[in-house]
Design an enzyme around this catalytic site. Sequence first.
Site, PDB file in Angstrom:
ATOM      1  CD  GLU A 106       2.908   9.951   4.630  1.00 27.18           C
ATOM      2  OE1 GLU A 106       2.284   9.932   3.286  1.00 27.18           O
ATOM      3  OE2 GLU A 106       4.032   9.814   4.586  1.00 27.18           O
ATOM      4  CB  CYS A 119      -6.101   9.360   0.721  1.00 26.64           C
ATOM      5  SG  CYS A 119      -4.874   7.939   0.445  1.00 26.64           S
ATOM      6  CB  CYS A 126       2.562  -1.268   5.908  1.00 27.47           C
ATOM      7  SG  CYS A 126       1.167  -2.770   5.046  1.00 27.47           S
ATOM      8  CB  CYS A 130       4.717  -3.548  -0.884  1.00 25.66           C
ATOM      9  SG  CYS A 130       3.289  -4.319  -0.890  1.00 25.66           S
ATOM     10  CB  CYS A 133       5.052   0.605  -0.675  1.00 24.48           C
ATOM     11  SG  CYS A 133       4.246   1.437   0.473  1.00 24.48           S
ATOM     12  CB  CYS A 351       1.194   5.798   1.037  1.00 23.99           C
ATOM     13  SG  CYS A 351       1.680   3.864   0.979  1.00 23.99           S
TER      14      CYS A 351
HETATM   15  N1  SAH Z   1      -2.223  -1.586   1.690  1.00 28.21           N
HETATM   16  C1  SAH Z   1      -3.219  -1.041   0.930  1.00 28.21           C
HETATM   17  C2  SAH Z   1      -3.557   0.272   0.996  1.00 28.21           C
HETATM   18  C3  SAH Z   1      -2.568   1.388   0.981  1.00 28.21           C
HETATM   19  S1  SAH Z   1      -1.429   1.455  -0.359  1.00 28.21           S
HETATM   20  C4  SAH Z   1      -2.771  -1.587  -0.389  1.00 28.21           C
HETATM   21  O1  SAH Z   1      -1.800  -2.050  -0.767  1.00 28.21           O
HETATM   22  O2  SAH Z   1      -3.819  -1.820  -1.323  1.00 28.21           O
HETATM   23  C5  SAH Z   1      -2.509   2.243  -1.464  1.00 28.21           C
HETATM   24  C6  SAH Z   1      -1.904   2.179  -2.780  1.00 28.21           C
HETATM   25  O3  SAH Z   1      -0.946   2.675  -3.169  1.00 28.21           O
HETATM   26  C7  SAH Z   1      -1.861   0.564  -3.191  1.00 28.21           C
HETATM   27  O4  SAH Z   1      -2.466   0.546  -4.475  1.00 28.21           O
HETATM   28  C8  SAH Z   1      -0.270   0.712  -3.664  1.00 28.21           C
HETATM   29  O5  SAH Z   1       0.041  -0.102  -4.343  1.00 28.21           O
HETATM   30  C9  SAH Z   1       0.082   2.148  -4.160  1.00 28.21           C
HETATM   31  N2  SAH Z   1       1.453   2.506  -3.771  1.00 28.21           N
HETATM   32  C10 SAH Z   1       2.192   2.337  -2.699  1.00 28.21           C
HETATM   33  N3  SAH Z   1       3.599   2.713  -3.142  1.00 28.21           N
HETATM   34  C11 SAH Z   1       3.396   3.242  -4.196  1.00 28.21           C
HETATM   35  C12 SAH Z   1       4.446   4.062  -5.098  1.00 28.21           C
HETATM   36  N4  SAH Z   1       5.532   4.213  -4.669  1.00 28.21           N
HETATM   37  N5  SAH Z   1       3.891   4.444  -6.457  1.00 28.21           N
HETATM   38  C13 SAH Z   1       2.532   4.257  -6.794  1.00 28.21           C
HETATM   39  N6  SAH Z   1       1.632   3.702  -5.992  1.00 28.21           N
HETATM   40  C14 SAH Z   1       2.284   2.957  -4.949  1.00 28.21           C
HETATM   41 FE1  SF4 Z   2       1.298  -1.930   3.014  1.00 24.53          FE
HETATM   42 FE2  SF4 Z   2       2.332  -0.282   0.965  1.00 24.53          FE
HETATM   43 FE3  SF4 Z   2       2.350  -2.638   0.392  1.00 24.53          FE
HETATM   44 FE4  SF4 Z   2      -0.111  -1.215   0.737  1.00 24.53          FE
HETATM   45  S1  SF4 Z   2       1.417  -1.079  -0.732  1.00 24.53           S
HETATM   46  S2  SF4 Z   2       0.139  -3.448   1.566  1.00 24.53           S
HETATM   47  S3  SF4 Z   2       0.725  -0.072   2.426  1.00 24.53           S
HETATM   48  S4  SF4 Z   2       3.661  -2.118   2.088  1.00 24.53           S
END
Ligand code: SAH
Ligand code: SF4
Length: 357
Positions: A106, A119, A126, A130, A133, A351
């Site tokens: 994406e 972005c 990944c 998390c 996410c 994301c």
């Molecule tokens: N892996 C890196 C960068 C990609 S994620 C990181 O985690 O920082 C980019 C941002 O999107 C991160 O701050 C993450 O916490 C946020 N993010 C991911 N899923 C999300 C969601 N469902 N709602 C809000 N923020 C989210």
């Molecule tokens: Fe990976 Fe999503 Fe966690 Fe960022 S927020 S480190 S993309 S799993």
Amino acid sequence: MSNPTDFPTPSSLHDLTFSALERELLASGVRPVHARALWRALYREMATHFKERADFPPPLRRWVEEATGEGGRFPLDAPEAVADLKSSDGQTRKFLLRLRDGQTVETVIMGYPGRSTACVSTQAGCAMGCTFCATGQAGFARHLRPGEIVAQVLHCQRALKAEGQAGLRNLVLMGMGEPLHNYDAVMTALEIATERGGLNIAPSHVSVSTVGVIPGILRMARENRPYPLALSLHAATDAERMALIPASRRWPLNELIAACRTYGAATGRRIFVGWTLIAGTNDGPAQAEQLAELLAGIDAHINLIPLNPTEGYEGETTSDEAAQRFKAILQAAGFPCTLRQRRGIDVAAGCGQLRGR
Ligand code: SAH
Ligand code: SF4
């Protein structure tokens, strides 16, 4: 000696930094002075093929045709958009791009004309897991090469140009993947995207967002990388953090904060702290106090992001009230703090959500 920012196994013209391109030309008996013309074609003109380049000197023309042609060493990265969606407010445009091997990533353009931000993704999937996410829920497929990261920036730049808009101003690594888990490819890609004769994005307008990979943060400090760092924190105790970010068990908070101090001292730059607000999980006043305590003495700007609900996670987004209270506590503690709008939610802007569908 090779430049430490060069990617060791380039397989696309977009994997090469400017100096690596000069060396490739030299090694093939083409005068390296021609690298500039090729670079301009790649990153100003944003060429998608190199057939019949009458404007190139013949040795360069032959080299680039062979390198990028059938069976060549450096085919171009030109991912195809398999989805292209605009949010109803017109502020966000999201692409799902298909890479050579069929993996999809994406890429998003955000912001208003003249101030656009790309972005981009740094991995297909990944490995950090998390829970909230969509990318983390789907797991890890593979790292991206530098060219695959750069090609996303080019895709956005071409899309803006086609709309008659000004070029990109900012670049954030907040798409799919953990940038510091793919350090070498990411640093090569950023060197290419910030090269002044090409895409020319200012290094200070790049944001490397990390979930807290300590060795990567320390390496950025040691190598004095010119890019601002955004740390996705989400929790101020190890137990709470591990529940949201399984991979964080390897990176205890005290060590992570120490790494941020090292980064701040080495670079003189402020750190951006990201905090995804989840109702009843990490949006309480006590947690805001803990966060302020954890960051005491660190030059940090805190970005609060209301959770974008995903299918694989039960948590709900914070209320406006809780978010405002959280913000007020941090501001009272002296931290600049921004509460982000949930943007482009109608195009599954979180994301990994588009790919999931
Ligand atoms: N892996 C890196 C960068 C990609 S994620 C990181 O985690 O920082 C980019 C941002 O999107 C991160 O701050 C993450 O916490 C946020 N993010 C991911 N899923 C999300 C969601 N469902 N709602 C809000 N923020 C989210
Ligand atoms: Fe990976 Fe999503 Fe966690 Fe960022 S927020 S480190 S993309 S799993």
